[in-house]
Design a protein around this motif. Structure first.
Motif, PDB file in Angstrom:
ATOM      1  N   ASP A 282      40.457  53.055  53.919  1.00  0.00           N
ATOM      2  CA  ASP A 282      40.578  53.985  52.794  1.00  0.00           C
ATOM      3  C   ASP A 282      39.578  55.138  52.904  1.00  0.00           C
ATOM      4  O   ASP A 282      39.865  56.268  52.521  1.00  0.00           O
ATOM      5  CB  ASP A 282      40.418  53.242  51.461  1.00  0.00           C
ATOM      6  CG  ASP A 282      41.635  52.401  51.132  1.00  0.00           C
ATOM      7  OD1 ASP A 282      42.681  52.604  51.776  1.00  0.00           O
ATOM      8  OD2 ASP A 282      41.546  51.538  50.232  1.00  0.00           O
TER       9      ASP A 282
ATOM     10  N   VAL B 124      40.812  58.985  52.967  1.00  0.00           N
ATOM     11  CA  VAL B 124      40.317  60.011  52.042  1.00  0.00           C
ATOM     12  C   VAL B 124      39.871  61.250  52.824  1.00  0.00           C
ATOM     13  O   VAL B 124      40.204  62.389  52.475  1.00  0.00           O
ATOM     14  CB  VAL B 124      39.171  59.468  51.160  1.00  0.00           C
ATOM     15  CG1 VAL B 124      38.396  60.602  50.495  1.00  0.00           C
ATOM     16  CG2 VAL B 124      39.725  58.522  50.098  1.00  0.00           C
TER      17      VAL B 124
ATOM     18  N   LEU C   3      38.616  63.791  44.295  1.00  0.00           N
ATOM     19  CA  LEU C   3      38.793  62.517  44.999  1.00  0.00           C
ATOM     20  C   LEU C   3      40.162  61.889  44.755  1.00  0.00           C
ATOM     21  O   LEU C   3      40.815  61.431  45.699  1.00  0.00           O
ATOM     22  CB  LEU C   3      37.676  61.535  44.608  1.00  0.00           C
ATOM     23  CG  LEU C   3      37.730  60.180  45.331  1.00  0.00           C
ATOM     24  CD1 LEU C   3      37.531  60.345  46.840  1.00  0.00           C
ATOM     25  CD2 LEU C   3      36.691  59.213  44.774  1.00  0.00           C
ATOM     26  N   SER C   4      40.618  61.872  43.504  1.00  0.00           N
ATOM     27  CA  SER C   4      41.885  61.167  43.233  1.00  0.00           C
ATOM     28  C   SER C   4      43.065  61.829  43.936  1.00  0.00           C
ATOM     29  O   SER C   4      44.060  61.176  44.236  1.00  0.00           O
ATOM     30  CB  SER C   4      42.141  61.057  41.724  1.00  0.00           C
ATOM     31  OG  SER C   4      42.399  62.316  41.167  1.00  0.00           O
TER      32      SER C   4
ATOM     33  N   CYS D 298      43.070  62.613  46.889  1.00  0.00           N
ATOM     34  CA  CYS D 298      43.076  62.037  48.241  1.00  0.00           C
ATOM     35  C   CYS D 298      43.657  60.619  48.250  1.00  0.00           C
ATOM     36  O   CYS D 298      43.703  59.969  49.297  1.00  0.00           O
ATOM     37  CB  CYS D 298      41.659  62.036  48.820  1.00  0.00           C
ATOM     38  SG  CYS D 298      40.945  63.688  48.938  1.00  0.00           S
ATOM     39  N   PHE D 299      44.061  60.127  47.077  1.00  0.00           N
ATOM     40  CA  PHE D 299      44.794  58.863  46.943  1.00  0.00           C
ATOM     41  C   PHE D 299      46.200  59.233  46.466  1.00  0.00           C
ATOM     42  O   PHE D 299      46.404  59.482  45.277  1.00  0.00           O
ATOM     43  CB  PHE D 299      44.125  57.949  45.914  1.00  0.00           C
ATOM     44  CG  PHE D 299      42.844  57.295  46.374  1.00  0.00           C
ATOM     45  CD1 PHE D 299      42.823  55.944  46.722  1.00  0.00           C
ATOM     46  CD2 PHE D 299      41.664  58.014  46.462  1.00  0.00           C
ATOM     47  CE1 PHE D 299      41.641  55.333  47.146  1.00  0.00           C
ATOM     48  CE2 PHE D 299      40.480  57.416  46.876  1.00  0.00           C
ATOM     49  CZ  PHE D 299      40.476  56.064  47.233  1.00  0.00           C
TER      50      PHE D 299
ATOM     51  N   MET E  16      47.649  57.917  43.256  1.00  0.00           N
ATOM     52  CA  MET E  16      46.981  58.405  42.041  1.00  0.00           C
ATOM     53  C   MET E  16      47.391  59.846  41.758  1.00  0.00           C
ATOM     54  O   MET E  16      47.641  60.218  40.614  1.00  0.00           O
ATOM     55  CB  MET E  16      45.460  58.304  42.189  1.00  0.00           C
ATOM     56  CG  MET E  16      44.952  56.893  42.293  1.00  0.00           C
ATOM     57  SD  MET E  16      43.141  56.842  42.244  1.00  0.00           S
ATOM     58  CE  MET E  16      42.883  55.144  42.749  1.00  0.00           C
TER      59      MET E  16
ATOM     60  N   ARG F 266      42.639  49.234  46.160  1.00  0.00           N
ATOM     61  CA  ARG F 266      42.600  50.694  46.334  1.00  0.00           C
ATOM     62  C   ARG F 266      41.832  51.339  45.177  1.00  0.00           C
ATOM     63  O   ARG F 266      41.015  52.238  45.376  1.00  0.00           O
ATOM     64  CB  ARG F 266      44.033  51.259  46.380  1.00  0.00           C
ATOM     65  CG  ARG F 266      44.784  50.973  47.657  1.00  0.00           C
ATOM     66  CD  ARG F 266      44.525  51.997  48.741  1.00  0.00           C
ATOM     67  NE  ARG F 266      45.107  53.305  48.472  1.00  0.00           N
ATOM     68  CZ  ARG F 266      44.904  54.374  49.235  1.00  0.00           C
ATOM     69  NH1 ARG F 266      44.113  54.300  50.298  1.00  0.00           N
ATOM     70  NH2 ARG F 266      45.457  55.536  48.938  1.00  0.00           N
ATOM     71  N   TYR F 267      42.065  50.853  43.967  1.00  0.00           N
ATOM     72  CA  TYR F 267      41.360  51.395  42.804  1.00  0.00           C
ATOM     73  C   TYR F 267      39.865  51.055  42.873  1.00  0.00           C
ATOM     74  O   TYR F 267      39.010  51.885  42.551  1.00  0.00           O
ATOM     75  CB  TYR F 267      41.979  50.865  41.509  1.00  0.00           C
ATOM     76  CG  TYR F 267      41.327  51.416  40.261  1.00  0.00           C
ATOM     77  CD1 TYR F 267      41.416  52.768  39.940  1.00  0.00           C
ATOM     78  CD2 TYR F 267      40.584  50.588  39.417  1.00  0.00           C
ATOM     79  CE1 TYR F 267      40.793  53.291  38.816  1.00  0.00           C
ATOM     80  CE2 TYR F 267      39.963  51.097  38.273  1.00  0.00           C
ATOM     81  CZ  TYR F 267      40.074  52.448  37.982  1.00  0.00           C
ATOM     82  OH  TYR F 267      39.454  52.954  36.861  1.00  0.00           O
TER      83      TYR F 267
ATOM     84  N   HIS G 192      38.124  50.680  45.560  1.00  0.00           N
ATOM     85  CA  HIS G 192      37.528  51.579  46.560  1.00  0.00           C
ATOM     86  C   HIS G 192      37.335  52.974  45.973  1.00  0.00           C
ATOM     87  O   HIS G 192      36.329  53.632  46.245  1.00  0.00           O
ATOM     88  CB  HIS G 192      38.406  51.658  47.823  1.00  0.00           C
ATOM     89  CG  HIS G 192      38.563  50.342  48.507  1.00  0.00           C
ATOM     90  ND1 HIS G 192      39.589  50.076  49.391  1.00  0.00           N
ATOM     91  CD2 HIS G 192      37.825  49.199  48.427  1.00  0.00           C
ATOM     92  CE1 HIS G 192      39.469  48.820  49.820  1.00  0.00           C
ATOM     93  NE2 HIS G 192      38.408  48.287  49.254  1.00  0.00           N
ATOM     94  N   TYR G 193      38.282  53.401  45.173  1.00  0.00           N
ATOM     95  CA  TYR G 193      38.167  54.700  44.491  1.00  0.00           C
ATOM     96  C   TYR G 193      36.896  54.728  43.635  1.00  0.00           C
ATOM     97  O   TYR G 193      36.117  55.687  43.688  1.00  0.00           O
ATOM     98  CB  TYR G 193      39.411  54.939  43.633  1.00  0.00           C
ATOM     99  CG  TYR G 193      39.308  56.126  42.705  1.00  0.00           C
ATOM    100  CD1 TYR G 193      39.438  57.426  43.183  1.00  0.00           C
ATOM    101  CD2 TYR G 193      39.075  55.946  41.337  1.00  0.00           C
ATOM    102  CE1 TYR G 193      39.342  58.526  42.333  1.00  0.00           C
ATOM    103  CE2 TYR G 193      38.977  57.040  40.482  1.00  0.00           C
ATOM    104  CZ  TYR G 193      39.112  58.322  40.979  1.00  0.00           C
ATOM    105  OH  TYR G 193      39.013  59.407  40.136  1.00  0.00           O
TER     106      TYR G 193
ATOM    107  N   ILE H 123      33.652  57.112  44.095  1.00  0.00           N
ATOM    108  CA  ILE H 123      33.188  57.944  42.975  1.00  0.00           C
ATOM    109  C   ILE H 123      31.662  57.817  42.837  1.00  0.00           C
ATOM    110  O   ILE H 123      30.943  58.811  42.685  1.00  0.00           O
ATOM    111  CB  ILE H 123      33.874  57.514  41.644  1.00  0.00           C
ATOM    112  CG1 ILE H 123      35.289  58.083  41.561  1.00  0.00           C
ATOM    113  CG2 ILE H 123      33.055  57.925  40.429  1.00  0.00           C
ATOM    114  CD1 ILE H 123      35.419  59.480  41.011  1.00  0.00           C
TER     115      ILE H 123
END
Length: 291
Positions: free
Chosen positions: A94, A98, A231-232, A234-235, A238, A273-274, A276-277, A281
């Motif tokens: 991940d 990103v 950042l979001s 890059c997912f 999201m 995944r969340y 890791h987000y 952050i």
């Protein structure tokens, strides 16, 4: 004015690929005055003095560029991850994803050593998750190189860079695609590129009908240059839902009526995944400001 693509830069010369021909060019002094450094991968206009030599006159606008390796206009990054030795890590994958997404580069996830997998069920679930998000996942084995033709299909007519940890099999893959390269298996290894690759020049080598950078991508795996509110994006899973959040600029942390958090709760976005987000952050928040 003839045009081409720089495939090698060495000792002040730029080797420009124009169709089947390679023209050895020097850069015009105007580049130094304007602080422009032509990069491998740049599309350029050049002036030919004869069939083999010329001058680079202008560098076309880039769609992206990397610092290490110093290469521009990358279409895709092949993220090479072994399932064993070293073990597969979703957080590291991940992190790479990103960085790739932030550069507007298309990722291709390539899993190697599938024949060594001990927990195939969990691995298949991860593969299904990433494919559901929209990522291309190619699986290869270390012995038979099964899946290699699928990977080769993704390289055709693209400029690609390979990236991944040491020991995951990047050199083995490239050797299988271009046996004449005879790369030592540790030559394209040092994933973080420190020291070992500092003086090597970058070259785009023809492979499977496309061009591949012969040094590994991403010397650094930190999120320098990515802001909290970016950042979001890059997912992808999201980014697709953020417009449904109640608040514009929602960071998907504690805000009410957050579509991303609802999707996590309903199992539409994988929990890891969340997680890791959230971890990324925190890293961005703790980053020291640069002046």
């Amino acid at each position: 004015m003839p045009e081409g693509k720089i495939i090698k830069a060495l000792s002040g010369f730029y080797y420009v690929l124009d169709g089947e021909d390679i023209i050895q060019c020097r850069g015009r002094g105007v580049f130094r005055k304007r602080n422009i450094t032509p990069l491998v991968g740049d599309y350029v206009e050049y002036e030919a003095e004869n069939e083999k030599e010329g001058y680079v006159l202008t560098v076309k606008e880039r769609k992206n560029d990397l610092v290490r390796p110093p290469v521009a206009n990358i279409d895709q990054a092949v993220l090479v991850f072994s399932v064993m030795e070293p073990a597969f890590s979703t957080v590291l994958l991940d992190r790479f994803l990103v960085l790739i997404e932030s550069k507007n580069i298309e990722p291709v996830i390539c899993l190697t050593k599938m024949d060594l997998a001990e927990d195939r069920k969990t691995l298949d679930e991860y593969v299904a998750d990433y494919r559901r998000i929209g990522y291309t996942v190619v699986e290869t084995s270390s012995e038979t190189m099964d899946g290699l033709h699928l990977l080769e299909g993704h390289l055709t007519e693209k400029t690609s860079v390979f990236a991944g940890q040491s020991g995951v099999g990047k050199s083995s893959l490239l050797n299988a695609i271009r046996p004449d390269l005879a790369l030592k298996t540790d030559e394209i290894s040092s994933s973080l590129g420190r020291g070992k690759h500092t003086t090597r020049h970058v070259e785009l080598i023809p492979a499977a009908g496309g061009l591949v950078a012969d040094t590994p991508g991403f010397s650094s795996l930190d999120f320098e240059g990515i802001e909290l509110d970016e950042l979001s994006a890059c997912f992808p899973e999201m980014a697709d839902r953020s417009s449904d959040c109640k608040f514009r600029g929602c960071l998907h942390l504690n805000e009410p009526k957050c579509a991303v958090k609802e999707a996590v709760a309903e199992g539409e976005i994988p929990n890891y995944r969340y997680e890791h987000y959230l971890q990324f952050i925190e890293e961005i928040k703790e980053r020291k400001p640069r002046y």
